[in-house]
Write an enzyme that holds these catalytic residues in place. Structure first.
Site, PDB file in Angstrom:
ATOM      1  N   THR A  47       0.138  -1.405  11.219  1.00 28.30           N
ATOM      2  CA  THR A  47       0.844  -1.776   9.948  1.00 28.30           C
ATOM      3  C   THR A  47       2.321  -1.411  10.154  1.00 28.30           C
ATOM      4  OG1 THR A  47       0.062   0.420   9.274  1.00 28.30           O
ATOM      5  CG2 THR A  47      -1.330  -1.641   8.711  1.00 28.30           C
ATOM      6  N   SER A  52       0.831  -1.089  -0.051  1.00 27.44           N
ATOM      7  CA  SER A  52       0.010  -0.096  -0.010  1.00 27.44           C
ATOM      8  C   SER A  52       0.900   1.479   0.173  1.00 27.44           C
ATOM      9  CB  SER A  52      -0.944   0.022   1.036  1.00 27.44           C
ATOM     10  OG  SER A  52      -1.889   0.871   1.261  1.00 27.44           O
ATOM     11  N   ARG A  80       0.462   5.381  17.408  1.00 27.08           N
ATOM     12  CA  ARG A  80      -0.229   6.523  16.610  1.00 27.08           C
ATOM     13  C   ARG A  80      -0.608   7.327  17.880  1.00 27.08           C
ATOM     14  NH1 ARG A  80       0.327   5.799  11.733  1.00 27.08           N
ATOM     15  NH2 ARG A  80       0.021   3.548  10.650  1.00 27.08           N
ATOM     16  N   ASP A 116      -6.455   2.099  -2.966  1.00 23.76           N
ATOM     17  CA  ASP A 116      -7.814   1.682  -2.044  1.00 23.76           C
ATOM     18  C   ASP A 116      -8.085   2.845  -1.211  1.00 23.76           C
ATOM     19  OD1 ASP A 116      -5.661   1.460  -0.445  1.00 23.76           O
ATOM     20  OD2 ASP A 116      -6.326  -0.627   0.364  1.00 23.76           O
ATOM     21  N   GLU A 144     -12.741   5.633   6.726  1.00 27.12           N
ATOM     22  CA  GLU A 144     -11.641   5.893   7.344  1.00 27.12           C
ATOM     23  C   GLU A 144     -11.500   7.391   7.002  1.00 27.12           C
ATOM     24  OE1 GLU A 144      -9.429   2.339   9.185  1.00 27.12           O
ATOM     25  OE2 GLU A 144      -8.729   2.573   7.091  1.00 27.12           O
TER      26      GLU A 144
HETATM   27  C1  LIG Z   1      -4.662   5.953  11.606  1.00 21.64           C
HETATM   28  C2  LIG Z   1      -4.775   5.237  10.087  1.00 21.64           C
HETATM   29  O1  LIG Z   1      -4.950   5.837   9.158  1.00 21.64           O
HETATM   30  N1  LIG Z   1      -4.578   3.890  10.299  1.00 21.64           N
HETATM   31  C3  LIG Z   1      -4.585   3.092   9.036  1.00 21.64           C
HETATM   32  C4  LIG Z   1      -3.333   2.164   9.165  1.00 21.64           C
HETATM   33  O2  LIG Z   1      -3.322   1.483  10.297  1.00 21.64           O
HETATM   34  P1  LIG Z   1      -2.857   1.356  11.445  1.00 21.64           P
HETATM   35  O3  LIG Z   1      -3.097   0.273  12.339  1.00 21.64           O
HETATM   36  O4  LIG Z   1      -3.046   2.691  12.266  1.00 21.64           O
HETATM   37  O5  LIG Z   1      -1.198   1.354  11.204  1.00 21.64           O
HETATM   38  O6  LIG Z   1      -3.412   1.504   7.786  1.00 21.64           O
HETATM   39  C5  LIG Z   1      -4.456   0.708   7.658  1.00 21.64           C
HETATM   40  C6  LIG Z   1      -4.551  -0.176   6.254  1.00 21.64           C
HETATM   41  O7  LIG Z   1      -4.164   0.658   5.329  1.00 21.64           O
HETATM   42  C7  LIG Z   1      -5.938   1.465   7.730  1.00 21.64           C
HETATM   43  O8  LIG Z   1      -7.066   0.815   7.797  1.00 21.64           O
HETATM   44  C8  LIG Z   1      -5.800   2.274   9.020  1.00 21.64           C
HETATM   45  O9  LIG Z   1      -6.816   3.290   8.885  1.00 21.64           O
HETATM   46 MG   LIG Z   2      -3.593   1.199   0.432  1.00 16.48          MG
END
Ligand SMILES: CC(=O)N[C@H]1[C@@H](OP(=O)(O)O)O[C@H](CO)[C@@H](O)[C@@H]1O
Ligand SMILES: [Mg+2]
Length: 578
Positions: free
Chosen positions: A540, A67, A545, A290, A409
């Site tokens: 991820t 991504s 955060r 996406d 989101e």
């Molecule tokens: C705050 C934020 O933007 N978090 C993102 C990010 O996840 P985290 O778990 O926060 O790393 O990546 C995900 C996958 O793309 C998305 O679904 C999510 O919204």
């Molecule tokens: Mg993506």
């Protein structure tokens, strides 16, 4: 499992040894890390995708992408037969398989899954897995590892669908299993035909097409660029200019470009300049297309703050959800025989449609949604707002509980889901309703259902939908932006030794452990008017955060910064103090 099945798996798995000292976790959206570490994980996910297919007797999908992560990283995500994300009940299997220390242990886990899920061994090809990858240079070798994994499970075949966006692969899995045309060209035709239908039906609406300027899209130097160009060839009335296409001289994938960068940093991506781009309608998609956000550079800054925030005005996933909600409720009001028009949402209330009853509509958000969007959607649009933990797998599931579920989101990942019973009713209504106006509203919603990806959030179909609604409303990007004013917010990251030490409440808005951290955050938030802040370990990235909102940008920045320092001290920060 039969002996020969095991022998085949053992032989193939031995070709993909686990790298030393790495712990893999499926996380928010699949595995992601340095591409060089991934062959064993991808092989094993090929095996899991095959098992899931044999278990459900339908095709599954496997996407090679990381991504918005840097180009040297890669990753793997699995698509369930519905086209959605892998069933959460299977996520623990993926962690177990990915971390199995050796081949024998790996085989034991496979056997455990086969037994527990009652998977019958198959001789004829009865399992199918669709494979695809984004444009990363490491993608081709990883697809080959995935194929070997799929085909190491007797009775399954892999179909390499080539270079695709993540949502295209999910769409294909869904269409394939629904027995409808499922090629890439079918995808483009379905999107462009429904867009054309919506544009034709616009003439019957009261809106006025006041903006004919083209949309400029920052394609993150990723896979979305060539796909957008293809879409544009089929959709001539969609004025589009694609920048950051990944062509020579345009820079690296996700490097200072793309939806994640624009949404988090709130600064202009490469390839966009002052003053040439002032006032233009712009959008950014991410590396696997996406996610979608819109932005523009205002003529002048009204708030006088000279931080980086002033460089652009961002229209994020929350604002996309708001404009989608406005359109949907407008069409439902026509069907319900209400007098309020699309552009008069202040009178919005529950849509009770004769012949169907109350249409249950909701917008699904996470804790990252800007507080101003939640208020607007509830109070002005009159729509229900539901909240879930981060990650589209949660939002999607929640949205499925409504007749129309709009989920987004803040970072721009989302879509509009129609449930089957209601979509069938709409199809019938589009021909059977007595009033032409009602038939047209039903036709519009049928076209939206066709155009907007029903499997996952899709930046391409998202762009088409935003462009349609702006035309219907006769709105410029500034007018859309003025639906509500975002509360100033700031998102930051903190590096800690082990982010798993932070455990949050299920809604992710509070820290359950260490409790001293939540107490300290509460004290800090109490110092700011209208303050809100929360922290959670990323699923991820190896970071914690931090999110903060307050009544001014300076306060939001200061609150986020102060919370970072608390995380650093109370949750094992590493490196210099933030
Ligand atoms: C705050 C934020 O933007 N978090 C993102 C990010 O996840 P985290 O778990 O926060 O790393 O990546 C995900 C996958 O793309 C998305 O679904 C999510 O919204
Ligand atoms: Mg993506």
């Amino acid at each position: 499992m039969e002996l020969e099945d095991k022998d085949l798996l053992r032989k193939q798995a031995a070709l993909f040894p686990l790298p030393k000292g790495v712990k893999f976790s499926y996380g928010t959206a699949g595995f992601r890390t340095d591409a060089a570490l991934l062959p064993s994980t991808v092989f094993r996910m090929g095996v899991l995708a095959a098992l899931r297919s044999l278990c459900t007797k339908r095709a599954t999908g496997l996407m090679i992408t990381a991504s918005h992560n840097p180009v040297h990283e890669n990753g793997v995500k699995l698509a369930d037969p519905s086209g959605g994300m892998l069933n959460v009940a299977w996520e623990p299997y993926s962690d177990m398989l990915a971390n199995a220390p050796d081949v024998e242990n790996f085989l034991q886990i496979v056997e455990h899954i086969v037994k527990r899920e009652n998977i019958q061994s198959a001789n004829a090809a009865s399992g199918e897995v669709l494979l695809a990858r984004d444009t990363r240079p490491s993608g081709e070798a990883l697809v080959s590892a995935a194929r070997q994994g799929v085909e190491a499970v007797r009775g399954t075949v892999a179909h390499d669908m080539g270079v695709l966006t993540t949502p295209q692969l999910h769409w294909m899995v869904r269409s394939f299993n629904n027995g409808v045309p499922a090629s890439e060209s079918d995808y483009f035709h379905q999107l462009s035909d429904s867009f054309r239908m919506l544009v034709e039906l616009w003439h019957a609406n009261t809106g006025d097409l006041t903006h004919s300027e083209e949309l400029i899209v920052d394609a993150a130097n990723g896979v979305g660029a060539s796909k957008l160009t293809r879409l544009q060839h089929l959709t001539t009335s969609l004025g589009l200019q694609v920048r950051n296409s990944g062509n020579e001289g345009e820079g690296l994938l996700n490097d200072g470009v793309g939806a994640d960068f624009v949404q988090k940093e709130k600064v202009l991506p490469h390839g966009f300049q002052l003053p040439a781009d002032v006032g233009k309608r712009c959008a950014s998609i991410d590396g696997d297309a996406d996610r979608l956000v819109y932005f523009y550079i205002p003529e002048k800054h009204e708030d006088g703050y000279s931080g980086p925030v002033c460089t652009l005005h961002l229209l994020d996933g929350d604002k996309i959800a708001a404009i989608f909600g406005l359109f949907i409720i407008g069409q439902l009001h026509i069907l319900a025989g209400c007098k309020s028009s699309v552009s008069d949402a202040t009178t919005a209330h529950k849509a009770v449609v004769p012949g169907y009853g109350e249409v249950k509509v909701a917008v699904v958000q996470t804790a990252y949604a800007n507080g101003a969007s939640t208020n607007y959607i509830k109070q002005v649009l009159g729509l229900e707002v539901a909240t879930t933990p981060t990650g589209v797998k949660h939002l999607h599931k929640k949205a499925e509980q409504y007749d129309i579920g709009i989920y987004f989101e803040a970072n721009g990942h989302g879509t509009i889901l129609f449930n089957e019973i209601f979509s069938q009713w709409l199809q019938d209504a589009s021909v059977q309703q007595k009033e032409a106006e009602h038939r047209q509203a039903a036709k519009r919603l049928v076209a939206v259902n066709e155009m907007v990806n029903q499997a996952v959030g899709d930046a391409l179909s998202g762009i088409l939908m935003v462009e349609v609604v702006l035309r219907y409303q006769g709105w410029s990007v500034e007018q859309w932006d003025s639906m509500y004013k975002d509360l100033p917010s700031r998102q930051l990251k903190v590096k800690v030794k082990d982010r798993a030490v932070i455990i949050t409440t299920p809604d992710e808005t509070r820290v359950a452990s260490p409790s001293s951290l939540q107490e300290a955050i509460d004290t800090e938030v109490g110092k700011y008017k209208g303050g809100r802040a929360f922290v959670r370990p990323s699923g991820t990235e190896d970071v914690v955060r931090v999110y903060a909102e307050a009544s001014s940008q300076q306060s939001a920045d200061a609150l986020a910064q102060a919370v970072c320092v608390l995380v650093y001290h109370l949750a094992g920060g590493v490196g210099p103090e933030p």
